[in-house]
Design a protein around this motif. Sequence first.
Motif, PDB file in Angstrom:
ATOM      1  N   LEU A   9       0.822  -1.208   0.000  1.00 41.45           N
ATOM      2  CA  LEU A   9       0.000   0.000   0.000  1.00 41.45           C
ATOM      3  C   LEU A   9       0.860   1.264   0.000  1.00 41.45           C
ATOM      4  O   LEU A   9       0.535   2.252  -0.660  1.00 41.45           O
ATOM      5  CB  LEU A   9      -0.915   0.008   1.227  1.00 41.45           C
ATOM      6  N   LEU A  10       1.961   1.207   0.747  1.00 40.84           N
ATOM      7  CA  LEU A  10       2.859   2.358   0.785  1.00 40.84           C
ATOM      8  C   LEU A  10       3.566   2.551  -0.554  1.00 40.84           C
ATOM      9  O   LEU A  10       3.764   3.682  -1.007  1.00 40.84           O
ATOM     10  CB  LEU A  10       3.887   2.175   1.906  1.00 40.84           C
ATOM     11  N   ALA A  11       3.914   1.453  -1.221  1.00 43.17           N
ATOM     12  CA  ALA A  11       4.625   1.558  -2.497  1.00 43.17           C
ATOM     13  C   ALA A  11       3.743   2.163  -3.583  1.00 43.17           C
ATOM     14  O   ALA A  11       4.206   2.969  -4.392  1.00 43.17           O
ATOM     15  CB  ALA A  11       5.134   0.182  -2.923  1.00 43.17           C
ATOM     16  N   VAL A  12       2.463   1.788  -3.614  1.00 36.94           N
ATOM     17  CA  VAL A  12       1.587   2.300  -4.680  1.00 36.94           C
ATOM     18  C   VAL A  12       1.211   3.765  -4.463  1.00 36.94           C
ATOM     19  O   VAL A  12       0.611   4.376  -5.348  1.00 36.94           O
ATOM     20  CB  VAL A  12       0.315   1.438  -4.782  1.00 36.94           C
ATOM     21  N   ARG A  13       1.575   4.331  -3.312  1.00 38.12           N
ATOM     22  CA  ARG A  13       1.293   5.750  -3.087  1.00 38.12           C
ATOM     23  C   ARG A  13       2.310   6.645  -3.784  1.00 38.12           C
ATOM     24  O   ARG A  13       2.159   7.858  -3.789  1.00 38.12           O
ATOM     25  CB  ARG A  13       1.268   6.047  -1.588  1.00 38.12           C
ATOM     26  N   SER A  14       3.344   6.031  -4.335  1.00 41.30           N
ATOM     27  CA  SER A  14       4.286   6.800  -5.142  1.00 41.30           C
ATOM     28  C   SER A  14       3.640   7.118  -6.490  1.00 41.30           C
ATOM     29  O   SER A  14       3.074   6.239  -7.146  1.00 41.30           O
ATOM     30  CB  SER A  14       5.576   5.991  -5.347  1.00 41.30           C
ATOM     31  N   GLU A  15       3.705   8.351  -6.913  1.00 45.40           N
ATOM     32  CA  GLU A  15       3.036   8.771  -8.145  1.00 45.40           C
ATOM     33  C   GLU A  15       3.690   8.137  -9.366  1.00 45.40           C
ATOM     34  O   GLU A  15       4.899   7.944  -9.421  1.00 45.40           O
ATOM     35  CB  GLU A  15       3.081  10.297  -8.263  1.00 45.40           C
ATOM     36  N   ASN A  16       2.840   7.793 -10.365  1.00 38.31           N
ATOM     37  CA  ASN A  16       3.287   7.227 -11.651  1.00 38.31           C
ATOM     38  C   ASN A  16       4.048   5.915 -11.479  1.00 38.31           C
ATOM     39  O   ASN A  16       4.972   5.613 -12.226  1.00 38.31           O
ATOM     40  CB  ASN A  16       4.164   8.228 -12.414  1.00 38.31           C
TER      41      ASN A  16
ATOM     42  N   ARG B 178      -5.293   7.710   6.002  1.00 39.43           N
ATOM     43  CA  ARG B 178      -4.688   6.982   4.883  1.00 39.43           C
ATOM     44  C   ARG B 178      -3.285   6.496   5.217  1.00 39.43           C
ATOM     45  O   ARG B 178      -2.738   5.662   4.494  1.00 39.43           O
ATOM     46  CB  ARG B 178      -4.640   7.905   3.652  1.00 39.43           C
ATOM     47  N   ASP B 179      -2.722   6.978   6.340  1.00 37.18           N
ATOM     48  CA  ASP B 179      -1.351   6.634   6.706  1.00 37.18           C
ATOM     49  C   ASP B 179      -1.267   5.430   7.630  1.00 37.18           C
ATOM     50  O   ASP B 179      -0.264   5.246   8.327  1.00 37.18           O
ATOM     51  CB  ASP B 179      -0.675   7.830   7.395  1.00 37.18           C
ATOM     52  N   VAL B 180      -2.303   4.605   7.645  1.00 38.87           N
ATOM     53  CA  VAL B 180      -2.262   3.439   8.524  1.00 38.87           C
ATOM     54  C   VAL B 180      -1.168   2.461   8.096  1.00 38.87           C
ATOM     55  O   VAL B 180      -0.646   1.692   8.916  1.00 38.87           O
ATOM     56  CB  VAL B 180      -3.645   2.746   8.544  1.00 38.87           C
ATOM     57  N   ASP B 181      -0.803   2.478   6.809  1.00 40.69           N
ATOM     58  CA  ASP B 181       0.282   1.605   6.371  1.00 40.69           C
ATOM     59  C   ASP B 181       1.595   1.999   7.039  1.00 40.69           C
ATOM     60  O   ASP B 181       2.361   1.138   7.501  1.00 40.69           O
ATOM     61  CB  ASP B 181       0.419   1.651   4.848  1.00 40.69           C
ATOM     62  N   VAL B 182       1.872   3.309   7.132  1.00 40.97           N
ATOM     63  CA  VAL B 182       3.087   3.779   7.803  1.00 40.97           C
ATOM     64  C   VAL B 182       3.035   3.462   9.296  1.00 40.97           C
ATOM     65  O   VAL B 182       4.004   2.966   9.883  1.00 40.97           O
ATOM     66  CB  VAL B 182       3.272   5.289   7.578  1.00 40.97           C
ATOM     67  N   ALA B 183       1.888   3.748   9.930  1.00 40.03           N
ATOM     68  CA  ALA B 183       1.758   3.499  11.364  1.00 40.03           C
ATOM     69  C   ALA B 183       1.910   2.020  11.687  1.00 40.03           C
ATOM     70  O   ALA B 183       2.564   1.644  12.669  1.00 40.03           O
ATOM     71  CB  ALA B 183       0.408   4.019  11.855  1.00 40.03           C
ATOM     72  N   LEU B 184       1.314   1.149  10.844  1.00 39.06           N
ATOM     73  CA  LEU B 184       1.413  -0.284  11.114  1.00 39.06           C
ATOM     74  C   LEU B 184       2.843  -0.785  10.913  1.00 39.06           C
ATOM     75  O   LEU B 184       3.324  -1.625  11.682  1.00 39.06           O
ATOM     76  CB  LEU B 184       0.446  -1.048  10.197  1.00 39.06           C
TER      77      LEU B 184
ATOM     78  N   SER C  18      11.086   4.658  -5.189  1.00 38.31           N
ATOM     79  CA  SER C  18      11.248   4.506  -3.746  1.00 38.31           C
ATOM     80  C   SER C  18      11.634   3.072  -3.419  1.00 38.31           C
ATOM     81  O   SER C  18      11.491   2.156  -4.238  1.00 38.31           O
ATOM     82  CB  SER C  18       9.951   4.884  -3.011  1.00 38.31           C
ATOM     83  N   SER C  19      12.121   2.902  -2.198  1.00 33.83           N
ATOM     84  CA  SER C  19      12.557   1.602  -1.706  1.00 33.83           C
ATOM     85  C   SER C  19      12.105   1.457  -0.265  1.00 33.83           C
ATOM     86  O   SER C  19      12.309   2.360   0.553  1.00 33.83           O
ATOM     87  CB  SER C  19      14.079   1.472  -1.806  1.00 33.83           C
ATOM     88  N   ILE C  20      11.494   0.303   0.063  1.00 33.62           N
ATOM     89  CA  ILE C  20      10.985   0.031   1.407  1.00 33.62           C
ATOM     90  C   ILE C  20      11.580  -1.298   1.862  1.00 33.62           C
ATOM     91  O   ILE C  20      11.425  -2.320   1.192  1.00 33.62           O
ATOM     92  CB  ILE C  20       9.447  -0.043   1.429  1.00 33.62           C
ATOM     93  N   ARG C  21      12.262  -1.281   3.025  1.00 33.08           N
ATOM     94  CA  ARG C  21      12.919  -2.477   3.547  1.00 33.08           C
ATOM     95  C   ARG C  21      12.458  -2.708   4.983  1.00 33.08           C
ATOM     96  O   ARG C  21      12.460  -1.790   5.801  1.00 33.08           O
ATOM     97  CB  ARG C  21      14.446  -2.330   3.534  1.00 33.08           C
ATOM     98  N   LEU C  22      12.078  -3.951   5.240  1.00 35.91           N
ATOM     99  CA  LEU C  22      11.731  -4.371   6.597  1.00 35.91           C
ATOM    100  C   LEU C  22      12.497  -5.666   6.873  1.00 35.91           C
ATOM    101  O   LEU C  22      12.240  -6.693   6.245  1.00 35.91           O
ATOM    102  CB  LEU C  22      10.226  -4.586   6.745  1.00 35.91           C
TER     103      LEU C  22
END
Length: 705
Positions: A367-374, A422-428, A450-454
Amino acid sequence: MLTQLFRNLTLIYVAACLMLAAVLFSWQVRVADQQAQRQLQQYADLLKISLRPLLLQTSAEQLSSHLNELQFSALLPIAALGVYQSDGIQLASTGALTALPSKIETQSRQYQLLQTEQGRVALQPLMIWSASSGQFDHFKTPDAFLLILPETAEIWPSVLLPLSISGLIFTVFFMLTLWLVYLWQQQRNLWLDRLTAADTETRGLSNVPSDVQALFDWRVQAEQQQSSLQQQLENAVQQQQLLQQQYTAQQQQSSALTKQADILRQQMSAWLQHCKLLWQRQEQLSVAVFQTLLRLHFLYGLFQFNPRSLKKDPLSLVHWLPQQFGALHKILAQGTSIDWVEGPDNINFDVLLDEEVLQASLQAMLLLAVRSENTQRILCRVTLEATAQPHLLLHLSCDGNGLPAHIIEHISQAKSSNWQWRDVDVALLQLMAKLLQAELQVQSLEELGSSIRLRFPVALQGVTYSSPVDRLLVFDQDSDRLQGRLAGLASQAVQVSACSHFSELKRKLEQTAPQRLLMFLPAEQPNEAWQQLISSYQASINIQAFAPELTLSHWQALLPCIASAEFSLMMLQQHAVEVLKSQRHKSLLVVDDNETNQAFINILLQNKPVQLASALTGKQVLQLCLHQQFDMILLDIRLPDMSGIEVAKQLRALPGYQHTPILAFTAHALPAEIAEFKKAGMDDILLKPLEPSKFAALLAHYQLH
């Protein structure tokens, strides 16, 4: 008593000052004398060098004039200088002439005469006249003598400073001692006054003994009782302080609990408000995104306001991940593609992990990744790091214009109190990072994606897995994705080769025959070259193809393929097992009257899925082929009853053997013989003695494996 003590201390002080002055004076005189001796020695050496060339070449007046210059240029005070002949008579002089003797004694034992050089008189410093002692202090003695008379140095000015400092130190020490004695005397008088007052009070008591020893014992007992009461009082004070501290701690704890309850109440109120806003924005979202956000809101409230211990159930990533594709892919916007890359250890271990936590983490990251435009392309890596301290890495990288600035700010500052609905993805994700002790890293660059690592620690449980495929060829025009997948695909085959260009794929297929071809087709419609390649090898090679969603229908018209977003190691493994079960074992007929060759071939085929049959003569070959279909024939040229060339001609005339591979099995093959073998219908030649590598290559080439 105090006056007598002061007198004694004064006498001690005066005596100490006098002794110190005497010691310092003696020491200063000794030091000054040694220093004068060294300076005079250096000056005498200088005069020796200066006067030597003038001694026999100048007159007495010139010599005296030169002595006068040497006197005034000296660095130390010189009263007079004199030069004497060897008989002791003065030759030249300067300075205080009355202080110089007109004649000196040259035969004294305190002088040592030196020999002259080449019969001439050598000038050497002789002695120093000391006015204080009236004697000559010698250096060295030649045939001519030099007399140096220094001025008397003043010792007193140099002694005054040490004497003043020592006197000041002793005076300060003396005054300090007097002050301490005075304080001691005052304390003693005060103690005596208190003791006298206590004696006066005790005289009125009837039970006080009259003798002095009894009175002393009574005083000691009273002091002990007073000390005990003082100790009890101190204990009571300490207990009161301890109770006060406990009360303060309880107040602080109560205040902290109250503050924590207020914060929790505010957080719950904000969470409920976010849920309400989400329901109000339902029509603005797709069904999948709305349901996912609603589920993440629920999980956030569950883990935030009702903490519970996480489950540690064994979970197979290769089985679990494909089951999530359906729900995860629905989150993506139209026109956005995703590829999944699995690590090599995913298939060798199960992780002890809470499945719900892992699913929520992946959903929040997507969900966080698709919030990046285009955003058009997403690459998701699920990699199990089976090291000494195993970790699970979830890494999403996507193209586009990057994430909004407020999201990056929340993540970098670890803020979770002011997030929006809408920021529940970041909070979670922040909450999961805290619960799992994970490292959360989010990077975003404008126009670069963007890049997201967990990454979080996990416990592992080993599983047994054996590869069902010997040789695997992988094609993918995306070299980055290909390199990422090769590590995971290495567990799917004994030998894995890869290529990223169409020409390279064509060359590899012509040179080697892979047991399985895995193709990630390009995002374009198939052209004539692709059609020819697929039609040439589709029947002989097990091909599994994956195409992008946009061109999937075009590729499906050419060969069976599925969307590349559905690719997983589990699908690859299941497909390999199904193909292996569906394939029948191919058969090989070995025609040779040498039983040793037959046994050797049997050994080479022990671990191969090949049915082996044998024949010793040409007649047996023809009879077997009339009733059975073989996939390949290894034919000896020299048989007991007929030539292998004749047998090959008759086999080609039988139905079903027009295209069966027939290999000539012979010890030699000249060019003329090879031409004859080809003319008889043989496809290739295998020389004796048999080489295992050559035999395996021929089996692979003719798809007999």
